[in-house]
Enzyme design. Structure first.
Site: not given
Ligand code: EPU
Length: 458
Positions: A43-44, A116, A140, A145, A330, A352, A438
């Site tokens: 995914k990343n 993101r 906001c 973020r 993760d 992290v 996702r």
């Protein structure tokens, strides 16, 4: 070639295919997971490589693309910008950026959701259209973020960042030029932002303190195929020589090591035996060390890795999440479920993210003994110096888990709830399953293939 309207419909359909028709799963736990499943492209990486296609003059072909909703979101965003995305066969995307055009802000705003990825469209859109709009991702949230590294980097390239009521508008009236950038932290997203912007900026960019995750190396490989000149130096420094033109790429995405690690932890926690086809050892070395120390066993094969519980008690561990080559943030959520079954006290430090142990509350409801220390633990010997943002989770086991009704809070936490429900004695209901799609392709089919006992609810 299909019309843009047809492609939009196709993209919509691909979104529906990955979207789940049900919200809840009722699991009867206590059954070891056994069998073989496959993982595909990460995914990343896949989502970033899709954004990179915007930079080319000719179509790109991305292979091993997982059917997950993050891919669907990026497909629809690219479509909104006039990139024709088609899928001639399962797992393959053809991305044609020949007719890139401005998108309607409302369309982007509606698509972006909580992803993101829109932030990474900035550099490519500045090069292609001279402007990028980043939606305010609700309330906001832009303020809250952190995207400061991203915005500071874009400014260093000569971009002008204006905040408006809709979100952030970024322009580059004088074009983008190479820059000297040092990231305050080796952020994955900010490194990708710099790469995707610098490859077509005028001149040379020096990026210090870059992230060097395998998915970033794979993105660099994609960009090099497109015609980019990128030098990776020791000490997290990357030099990028801007070029005038990039063309399309053909690339097979790196395998999803996060998904592989998740199924590995599922095998361990349930006392099972899972062959994860497509899992690759080099990107998982740190995970494999921890897996072995906890008492898990694995065999590396040509076509994947077999993860299994070899019998006997599991052992506690101390782990700190970290940037690559450290233990990925993760990986901690699924592993923590396995650690509830280890004999003794395990400590996981999250270095992290600021707040990534919220999911443990539900595990405690299911019988786990987990105490979260918001400011970390001074007493534990640490491999890396303390970071300001850190929490420690202390897991004392073994504790039998029992069934409960739990709601998925986020992607990785959500997958750990599935593992907990599969490990627990009795019946659990896990709701808000859409979030898991996702990042986990066909996870329900995979659970079925592994012998999990469950029913689905709407
Ligand atoms: N950060 C800032 N300012 C910024 C950017 C980041 O302070 O402008 C901070 C973050 O708040 C965090 C740290 O830097 O504390 C690291 O964030 P990073 O930018 O490295 O993460 P990311 O790019 O937003 C990606 C993955 C994450 C993965 C992290 C770390 C994607 C889409 N997401 O996020 O994956 O955890 O890198 O490896 O690639 C997931 O797959 O579930 C997931 C969250």
């Amino acid at each position: 070639m299909d019309s843009i309207a047809d492609l939009a419909k196709d993209a919509q359909k691909s979104g529906e295919r990955v979207g789940l028709a049900f919200d809840s799963i009722v699991i009867d736990g206590g059954v070891p997971l056994r069998g073989r499943i496959e993982v595909r492209g990460a995914k990343n990486l896949a989502t970033k490589a899709m954004v990179a296609a915007l930079l080319g003059d000719t179509p790109s072909i991305l292979q091993d693309v997982p059917q997950i909703s993050d891919v669907s979101i990026v497909t629809r965003m690219l479509d909104a910008y006039g990139v024709a995305v088609t899928s001639p066969e399962e797992g393959v995307l053809v991305l044609d950026p020949t007719n890139v055009e401005r998108a309607h802000f409302a369309q982007i705003d509606a698509l972006a959701g909580s992803s993101r990825i829109p932030i990474l469209f900035c550099g490519p859109l500045l090069h292609r259209l001279g402007e990028a709009l980043i939606p305010d991702l609700g309330g906001c949230r832009i303020g809250d973020r952190p995207i400061d590294f991203h915005m500071d980097a874009l400014r260093a390239f000569g971009a002008i960042v204006d905040k408006s009521y809709e979100g952030i508008r970024i322009t580059a009236p004088n074009g983008l030029h190479g820059a000297n950038i040092e990231l305050p932290y080796p952020s994955v997203g900010a490194t990708e932002q710099v790469l995707l912007t610098a490859v077509r900026a005028q001149g040379v960019t020096e990026l210090k303190n870059a992230a060097i995750e395998p998915e970033i190396m794979d993105l660099i490989a994609v960009l090099q195929k497109m015609g980019a000149i990128i030098w990776i130096e020791p000490n997290r420094t990357i030099f990028i020589e801007g070029v005038d033109q990039l063309s399309g790429y053909t690339h097979r995405a790196i395998s999803d090591r996060n998904e592989a690690a998740s199924w590995a932890s599922a095998a361990l926690a349930t006392g099972g035996d899972i062959f994860v086809g497509g899992a690759k050892q080099p990107e998982l070395m740190t995970f494999l060390n921890v897996f072995r120390k906890v008492g898990g066993a694995f065999e590396v094969h040509e076509d994947g890795i077999r993860f299994y519980h070899p019998g006997g008690p599991l052992k506690p561990v101390q782990v700190e999440t970290d940037v690559h080559p450290g233990f990925m943030t993760d990986w901690q959520q699924p592993l923590i479920v396995a650690l509830t079954q280890a004999e003794g006290v395990s400590v996981i430090h999250e270095t992290v993210y600021e707040n990534r142990f919220g999911f443990t509350d539900a595990l405690v409801e299911m019988g786990a003994d987990i105490v979260v220390h918001k400011d970390g633990l001074e007493s534990v010997t640490r491999r890396v110096p303390r970071r300001k943002l850190e929490q420690a989770a202390v897991i004392t086991g073994p504790t039998p888990l029992h069934g409960a009704d739990v709601r998925v809070p986020d992607l990785r936490g959500g997958f750990s709830y599935l593992i907990a429900a599969l490990t627990a004695e009795g019946r659990s209901t896990v709701t808000n399953l859409g979030i898991i799609s996702r990042g986990y392709e066909h996870f329900v089919d995979k659970l079925e293939a592994l012998g999990a006992q469950f029913t689905l609810e709407g």
